[in-house]
Design a protein around this motif. Structure first.
Motif, short mmCIF file in Angstrom:
data_model
loop_
_atom_site.label_atom_id
_atom_site.label_comp_id
_atom_site.label_asym_id
_atom_site.label_seq_id
_atom_site.Cartn_x
_atom_site.Cartn_y
_atom_site.Cartn_z
N ASP A 34 5.43 -3.21 12.29
CA ASP A 34 4.55 -2.11 12.20
C ASP A 34 4.93 -1.00 12.58
O ASP A 34 6.34 -1.01 12.96
CB ASP A 34 2.66 -1.85 12.76
N ALA A 35 4.20 0.77 12.44
CA ALA A 35 5.03 1.69 12.55
C ALA A 35 4.74 1.60 14.70
O ALA A 35 5.99 2.63 14.84
CB ALA A 35 3.52 3.23 12.59
N GLY A 92 -2.52 3.01 8.67
CA GLY A 92 -1.67 2.23 10.10
C GLY A 92 -2.62 0.86 10.15
O GLY A 92 -2.03 0.13 10.64
N ALA A 93 -3.43 1.05 8.98
CA ALA A 93 -3.67 -0.51 8.70
C ALA A 93 -2.87 -1.14 8.38
O ALA A 93 -2.68 -1.39 6.98
CB ALA A 93 -5.43 -0.53 7.89
N VAL A 94 -3.46 -2.67 8.32
CA VAL A 94 -2.54 -4.16 8.16
C VAL A 94 -2.81 -5.04 6.98
O VAL A 94 -4.12 -5.18 7.67
CB VAL A 94 -1.62 -4.53 9.70
N THR A 139 -7.77 -16.54 -4.34
CA THR A 139 -6.91 -16.48 -3.02
C THR A 139 -8.19 -15.04 -2.76
O THR A 139 -8.64 -14.05 -3.13
CB THR A 139 -5.68 -15.85 -3.57
N GLU A 140 -7.68 -14.32 -1.75
CA GLU A 140 -8.73 -13.24 -0.93
C GLU A 140 -6.79 -12.40 -0.45
O GLU A 140 -5.56 -12.49 -0.46
CB GLU A 140 -8.86 -13.47 -0.38
N LEU A 141 -7.38 -10.80 -0.30
CA LEU A 141 -6.54 -9.76 0.02
C LEU A 141 -7.51 -9.52 1.16
O LEU A 141 -8.47 -9.16 1.58
CB LEU A 141 -5.82 -8.97 -0.59
N PHE A 142 -7.01 -9.58 2.28
CA PHE A 142 -7.93 -9.23 3.82
C PHE A 142 -7.14 -7.80 4.53
O PHE A 142 -6.06 -7.57 4.28
CB PHE A 142 -8.15 -10.31 4.62
N ARG A 143 -8.08 -6.64 4.87
CA ARG A 143 -7.84 -5.87 6.18
C ARG A 143 -7.52 -6.11 7.09
O ARG A 143 -8.68 -6.76 7.73
CB ARG A 143 -8.48 -4.49 5.85
N ILE A 144 -7.07 -6.20 8.69
CA ILE A 144 -6.47 -6.91 9.83
C ILE A 144 -7.53 -5.34 10.63
O ILE A 144 -7.43 -4.10 10.62
CB ILE A 144 -5.81 -7.09 9.81
N GLU A 145 -8.62 -6.01 11.40
CA GLU A 145 -9.41 -5.00 11.67
C GLU A 145 -8.90 -5.44 13.31
O GLU A 145 -9.26 -5.85 13.59
CB GLU A 145 -11.01 -4.52 11.84
N ARG A 146 -8.71 -4.42 13.81
CA ARG A 146 -7.66 -4.53 15.49
C ARG A 146 -8.63 -3.88 16.23
O ARG A 146 -8.76 -3.07 16.13
CB ARG A 146 -6.60 -4.02 15.71
N VAL A 177 0.59 -1.05 -0.31
CA VAL A 177 -0.25 -0.19 -0.27
C VAL A 177 1.12 1.15 0.29
O VAL A 177 1.61 1.12 0.86
CB VAL A 177 -0.49 0.15 1.18
N SER A 178 0.10 2.80 -0.79
CA SER A 178 1.79 3.45 -0.86
C SER A 178 0.67 4.78 -0.37
O SER A 178 0.11 4.16 0.57
CB SER A 178 1.90 4.26 -2.18
N GLU A 179 1.95 5.73 0.40
CA GLU A 179 2.26 6.56 1.45
C GLU A 179 -0.01 7.12 0.50
O GLU A 179 0.25 8.00 1.30
CB GLU A 179 2.65 7.52 1.07
N GLN A 180 -0.26 7.24 -0.80
CA GLN A 180 -1.46 7.60 -1.07
C GLN A 180 -1.95 6.51 -0.96
O GLN A 180 -3.54 7.36 -1.09
CB GLN A 180 -1.32 8.02 -2.10
#
Length: 344
Positions: free
Chosen positions: A266-267, A310-312, A335-342, A21-24
């Motif tokens: 991560d950050a 900050g999303a992973v 296959t899939e791409l996920f975002r981790i929701e903390r 994921v880019s900075e934009q």
């Protein structure tokens, strides 16, 4: 205990490995040519989960069946990793070894794409001294000052590749060192059973997962067929005066992560670990390793990236569902791409 959940970002008809994921906030993924001659190698994920070949159709025009008609030096042959450097560029790592077998001569490369113009601006090609037959360049991290790239090489003889980005000079280090090799007592298991190819071979990959501390001072890695996490000071990797033995002596054993494919810091300094045997993502904080999320949809969590908010993100590459392990399965692997929701 799981403290997070998964949000599906996109589903793919083919086998994804890398994500960045880019900075934009632009999302890019890649599809290696492992069991199929993938129609797209590198793509930008568009709104709604669609794909746009990146940077254009021509770079994605390679086909194994037409390899004598297309130059491997300026086309994606078998891309394994994409990484946005936070400095306006997307970097594409191409080990150029379809099916993880023979390296296509002239194909191994690290390519810089300018995100503002969506144009390739530089190609760093790797010769046989860096990417010999039997090699498989796997994943890459970039120093915060933009001067160096660090690549894991997960082929028959594992190593770390250090690239000086200004000159393009690259060299293999820790080549054959115990820290970059598979651990012979480790048998990778999925769904509770040892994972073996149709010819009886197990899963045997050397240095694979890689992470860089946020200050750029320490590089971390581990073999996929292994449980042990290692690190070394990047200053030692840059010191050409160090002999192979002296550099090897600087490697530190950090601890055990368990069998893992991808790593990310991560950050906040937390290390994310793809726990592929458990359909889970774990987090290491200091010496403590805990499960962050476990989900049956995470079939072989593979690669991580962190967005500007900050999303992973994590890909599920479904390696256990490949025809390598069951000849009755189709070549294409959804296959899939996920975002981790903390959680809180």
């Amino acid at each position: 205990m799981s403290t997070a959940a998964l949000h599906l970002v996109a589903a793919f008809e083919h086998q994804v490995t890398g994500v960045t994921v880019s900075e934009q906030g632009r999302i890019f993924v890649n599809f290696p040519r492992w069991t199929e001659d993938a129609p797209v190698s590198v793509a930008e994920v568009t709104e709604g989960g669609g794909l746009r070949p990146y940077p254009d159709e021509e770079w994605n025009a390679w086909r194994n069946a037409k390899k004598n008609e297309v130059s491997p030096g300026n086309h994606w042959v078998c891309v394994q990793s994409v990484v946005a450097d936070g400095r306006g560029s997307l970097w594409v790592l191409d080990p150029a070894a379809p099916a993880q077998e023979r390296v296509v001569p002239g194909g191994p490369k690290l390519v810089q794409v300018d995100l503002a113009s969506d144009r390739v601006v530089r190609t760093i090609s790797f010769g046989e001294d860096v990417a010999p037959q039997g090699s498989y360049l796997n994943d890459v991290r970039f120093s915060p000052d933009g001067r160096h790239a660090y690549i894991t090489e997960s082929g028959a003889r594992g190593a770390i590749v250090v690239v000086e980005l200004e000159s393009g000079a690259a060299r293999r280090v820790l080549d054959g060192h115990p820290s970059t090799q598979l651990e012979k007592d480790v048998v990778v298991k999925v769904d509770g059973e040892p994972l073996r190819r149709t010819d009886g071979r197990g899963v045997e990959f050397t240095a694979d997962g890689i992470a860089l501390s946020r200050d750029g001072r320490h590089l971390y890695w581990q073999a996929l067929t292994g449980r042990t996490l290692y690190r070394v000071e990047t200053a030692a990797l840059h010191d050409r005066a160090l002999s192979a033995a002296a550099l090897g002596a600087r490697v530190e054993r950090v601890g055990e992560n368990g069998v893992s494919d991808g790593l990310w810091i991560d950050a906040g300094g937390r290390m994310y670990i793809s726990a592929l045997e458990e359909n889970a993502v774990k987090v290491r904080e200091g010496d403590r390793v805990e499960v962050l999320v476990r989900d049956e949809r995470l079939r072989w969590p593979d690669t991580f990236s962190e967005g500007p908010d900050g999303a992973v993100y994590v890909t599920a590459s479904h390696i256990q569902d490949m025809q390598w392990f069951d000849e009755d399965r189709p070549l294409a692997v959804p296959t899939e791409l996920f975002r981790i929701e903390r959680g809180g």
